[in-house]
Write a protein that holds these residues in place. Structure first.
Motif, PDB file in Angstrom:
ATOM      1  N   UNK A  47      -3.402 -16.034  37.395  1.00 27.31           N
ATOM      2  CA  UNK A  47      -2.409 -16.475  38.350  1.00 27.31           C
ATOM      3  C   UNK A  47      -1.015 -16.392  37.749  1.00 27.31           C
ATOM      4  N   UNK A  48      -0.060 -15.980  38.560  1.00 28.54           N
ATOM      5  CA  UNK A  48       1.328 -15.908  38.128  1.00 28.54           C
ATOM      6  C   UNK A  48       2.200 -16.859  38.935  1.00 28.54           C
ATOM      7  N   UNK A  49       2.203 -16.683  40.245  1.00 29.78           N
ATOM      8  CA  UNK A  49       3.052 -17.496  41.111  1.00 29.78           C
ATOM      9  C   UNK A  49       2.532 -17.432  42.533  1.00 29.78           C
ATOM     10  N   UNK A  58       6.565 -23.667  46.047  1.00 24.00           N
ATOM     11  CA  UNK A  58       6.249 -22.622  45.084  1.00 24.00           C
ATOM     12  C   UNK A  58       5.479 -23.183  43.904  1.00 24.00           C
ATOM     13  N   UNK A  59       4.711 -22.311  43.264  1.00 27.24           N
ATOM     14  CA  UNK A  59       3.871 -22.686  42.148  1.00 27.24           C
ATOM     15  C   UNK A  59       3.937 -21.586  41.100  1.00 27.24           C
ATOM     16  N   UNK A  60       3.870 -21.983  39.840  1.00 23.01           N
ATOM     17  CA  UNK A  60       3.994 -21.024  38.756  1.00 23.01           C
ATOM     18  C   UNK A  60       3.020 -21.331  37.641  1.00 23.01           C
ATOM     19  N   UNK A  94       0.503  -5.980  38.209  1.00 20.33           N
ATOM     20  CA  UNK A  94       0.785  -7.129  39.048  1.00 20.33           C
ATOM     21  C   UNK A  94       0.317  -6.873  40.468  1.00 20.33           C
ATOM     22  N   UNK A  95      -0.381  -7.842  41.013  1.00 22.41           N
ATOM     23  CA  UNK A  95      -0.932  -7.747  42.354  1.00 22.41           C
ATOM     24  C   UNK A  95      -0.381  -8.857  43.234  1.00 22.41           C
ATOM     25  N   UNK A  96      -0.069  -8.525  44.449  1.00 20.65           N
ATOM     26  CA  UNK A  96       0.210  -9.574  45.406  1.00 20.65           C
ATOM     27  C   UNK A  96      -1.032  -9.809  46.246  1.00 20.65           C
ATOM     28  N   UNK A  97      -1.157 -11.006  46.753  1.00 24.38           N
ATOM     29  CA  UNK A  97      -2.342 -11.388  47.496  1.00 24.38           C
ATOM     30  C   UNK A  97      -1.965 -12.369  48.594  1.00 24.38           C
ATOM     31  N   UNK A 106      -2.433 -23.058  45.743  1.00 22.23           N
ATOM     32  CA  UNK A 106      -2.704 -21.618  45.885  1.00 22.23           C
ATOM     33  C   UNK A 106      -2.655 -20.868  44.558  1.00 22.23           C
ATOM     34  N   UNK A 107      -3.514 -21.247  43.640  1.00 19.82           N
ATOM     35  CA  UNK A 107      -3.549 -20.589  42.340  1.00 19.82           C
ATOM     36  C   UNK A 107      -4.920 -20.026  41.991  1.00 19.82           C
ATOM     37  N   UNK A 108      -5.850 -20.092  42.907  1.00 25.64           N
ATOM     38  CA  UNK A 108      -7.201 -19.601  42.677  1.00 25.64           C
ATOM     39  C   UNK A 108      -7.354 -18.235  43.329  1.00 25.64           C
TER      40      UNK A 108
END
Length: 125
Positions: A47-49, A58-60, A94-97, A106-108
């Motif tokens: 997980x990145x962000x 937002x989460x990092x 890097x992937x967006x999802x 939302x980090x899983x």
């Protein structure tokens, strides 16, 4: 269905910056939480962000906190990842999802239903 296309990757010197983009199409963009994940050679996806599309929270990951910024433009159906102070450890695909909006953090990656093809980021010294 949601289709995601990442762009903006490339080669950058350590300490430099890149801005990744993720263009989304399909069902209403604002109905989904969006995330960025990465996979370095020989390592697991991490997980990145992430950003909640409904509330904007937002989460990092600890490894990028203070250096990376995730943001979204609903009008353009696009999510961005501004990456500053890059170092060699940031080298990865890097992937967006996207996932349907949920209450959980939302980090899983297993909770994300749609994925882009990835964009390579290489940081050199």
């Amino acid at each position: 269905q949601v289709q995601l296309v990442e762009s903006g990757g490339g080669l950058v010197q350590a300490g430099g910056s890149l801005r990744l983009s993720c263009a989304a199409s399909g069902r209403t963009f604002s109905s989904y939480d969006m995330g960025w994940f990465r996979r370095a050679p020989g390592k697991l996806r991490e997980f990145v962000a992430a950003i909640r599309r409904s509330g904007g929270s937002t989460y990092y990951a600890d490894s990028v906190k203070g250096r990376f910024t995730i943001s979204g433009d609903n009008a353009k159906n696009t999510v961005y990842l501004q990456m500053n102070s890059l170092n060699a450890e940031d080298t990865a695909v890097y992937y967006c999802a996207a996932r349907w909006a949920r209450y959980s953090r939302p980090d899983d990656p297993d909770q994300f239903d749609y994925w882009g093809q990835g964009t390579q980021v290489t940081v050199s010294s």
